[in-house]
Design an enzyme around this catalytic site. Structure first.
Site, PDB file in Angstrom:
ATOM      1  N   ILE A  19       0.821  -1.221   0.000  1.00 36.35           N
ATOM      2  CA  ILE A  19       0.000   0.000   0.000  1.00 36.35           C
ATOM      3  C   ILE A  19       0.850   1.264   0.000  1.00 36.35           C
ATOM      4  O   ILE A  19       0.319   2.367  -0.107  1.00 36.35           O
ATOM      5  CB  ILE A  19      -0.989   0.020   1.188  1.00 36.35           C
ATOM      6  CG1 ILE A  19      -0.258  -0.162   2.519  1.00 36.35           C
ATOM      7  CG2 ILE A  19      -2.058  -1.048   1.017  1.00 36.35           C
ATOM      8  CD1 ILE A  19      -1.180  -0.074   3.733  1.00 36.35           C
ATOM      9  N   GLY A  20       2.169   1.115   0.105  1.00 33.28           N
ATOM     10  CA  GLY A  20       3.034   2.294   0.064  1.00 33.28           C
ATOM     11  C   GLY A  20       4.497   1.900   0.088  1.00 33.28           C
ATOM     12  O   GLY A  20       4.868   0.844   0.603  1.00 33.28           O
ATOM     13  N   GLY A  23      11.579   5.528   1.362  1.00 35.87           N
ATOM     14  CA  GLY A  23      13.012   5.379   1.192  1.00 35.87           C
ATOM     15  C   GLY A  23      13.603   4.258   2.018  1.00 35.87           C
ATOM     16  O   GLY A  23      14.587   3.633   1.624  1.00 35.87           O
ATOM     17  N   LYS A  42       4.890  -2.286   8.221  1.00 33.22           N
ATOM     18  CA  LYS A  42       5.991  -1.581   7.562  1.00 33.22           C
ATOM     19  C   LYS A  42       7.249  -2.412   7.732  1.00 33.22           C
ATOM     20  O   LYS A  42       7.731  -2.627   8.851  1.00 33.22           O
ATOM     21  CB  LYS A  42       6.171  -0.193   8.170  1.00 33.22           C
ATOM     22  CG  LYS A  42       7.380   0.566   7.644  1.00 33.22           C
ATOM     23  CD  LYS A  42       7.355   2.030   8.030  1.00 33.22           C
ATOM     24  CE  LYS A  42       6.335   2.782   7.207  1.00 33.22           C
ATOM     25  NZ  LYS A  42       6.472   4.251   7.366  1.00 33.22           N
ATOM     26  N   ASP A 136      11.339  14.080  11.477  1.00 33.03           N
ATOM     27  CA  ASP A 136      11.060  14.049  10.032  1.00 33.03           C
ATOM     28  C   ASP A 136       9.599  14.428   9.774  1.00 33.03           C
ATOM     29  O   ASP A 136       8.899  13.764   9.012  1.00 33.03           O
ATOM     30  CB  ASP A 136      11.369  12.666   9.459  1.00 33.03           C
ATOM     31  CG  ASP A 136      11.447  12.665   7.931  1.00 33.03           C
ATOM     32  OD1 ASP A 136      11.720  13.734   7.348  1.00 33.03           O
ATOM     33  OD2 ASP A 136      11.235  11.604   7.317  1.00 33.03           O
TER      34      ASP A 136
END
Length: 256
Positions: A19-20, A23, A42, A136
């Site tokens: 889904i994504g 980097g 993830k 970030d």
């Protein structure tokens, strides 16, 4: 076929689809068979997963982030750092990133901008109170839900991305537009670093453009250190004076 799709991680998380991609990691939709719910997983890319020290710190930080519990932070459920895969299990968000939202809508009105910014700030306030700095903050790491609420994501991973290298190179292209001057100089960071980045997001939402841009990450980083942004009200006269002042205060070069 992706190497993880169809796999069952730790006899619990069945990887369903991508889904994504970022980097440092790839995000998958997965099913948690123990609790029978859909989650986001993830998984770190191989080049990061091969670094043993990185894996150790990744797990320690992930466990700390999992202790955060706030409606404006994406909930982390589980962290695993093993030989087979290094991953974080998070709540699955039905929405789009704030960056995608801005690309669709262009300049946001000041009331909607405040609505988003206050939620981001509340999430960061909670994290900062627990001693966790994001490092970030950018609209790519803020999810907008269908009900208009927002959730900040990628705590933990962000700090390792920054600490891997103190130089600004091509890999920094996604973040360099939002980093604070002290980050651009490779200096020490604290909670105020995140506040600077929120200021950049405020500027972008209110003007429809980034305060600093250039042909290379280095040129953008130098602008973060040396230049002041244009006056917001010269770009959008509808911005209230007080909100312009708040934005520029957040983006002050000196953290003090």
């Amino acid at each position: 076929m992706d190497q993880y799709i169809g796999r069952l991680l730790d006899d619990r998380y069945e990887i369903l689809e991508i889904i994504g991609t970022g980097g440092m990691a790839v995000v998958y939709k997965a099913r948690d068979h123990r609790l029978n719910r859909l989650v986001a997983v993830k998984i770190l890319k191989d080049e990061f997963a091969r670094d043993e020290e990185f894996r150790r710190r990744f797990r320690a930080e992930g466990e700390a982030v999992a202790m955060l519990s706030h409606p404006n932070i994406v909930q982390v459920y589980d962290v695993s750092a093993s030989d087979s895969a290094n991953y974080i299990v998070m709540e699955l968000i039905d929405g789009i990133s704030l960056k995608q939202y801005m690309e669709k809508k262009g300049v946001l009105n000041w009331k909607e901008t405040l609505h988003f910014a206050m939620q981001i700030a509340k999430g960061l306030e909670h994290a900062h109170s627990r001693g966790i700095i994001h490092r970030d903050i950018k609209p790519h790491n803020v999810m907008v839900l269908k009900n208009g609420s927002v959730k900040v994501m990628d705590f933990g991973i962000a700090r390792f991305a920054m600490s891997q290298s103190r130089t600004i190179d091509g890999n920094a292209i996604g973040s360099v537009h939002y980093i604070s001057p002290e980050q651009a100089l490779g200096g020490a960071v604290d909670q105020r670093t995140d506040i600077y980045s929120v200021g950049v997001i405020l500027f972008e939402m209110l003007s429809g453009r980034l305060p600093f841009d250039g042909e290379s990450p280095i040129s953008v980083a130098l602008q973060q250190v040396e230049q002041n942004p244009k006056a917001l009200r010269s770009l959008n006269p509808n911005v209230p004076v007080g909100l312009e002042q708040i934005t520029l205060h957040a983006m002050a070069k000196d953290p003090d």
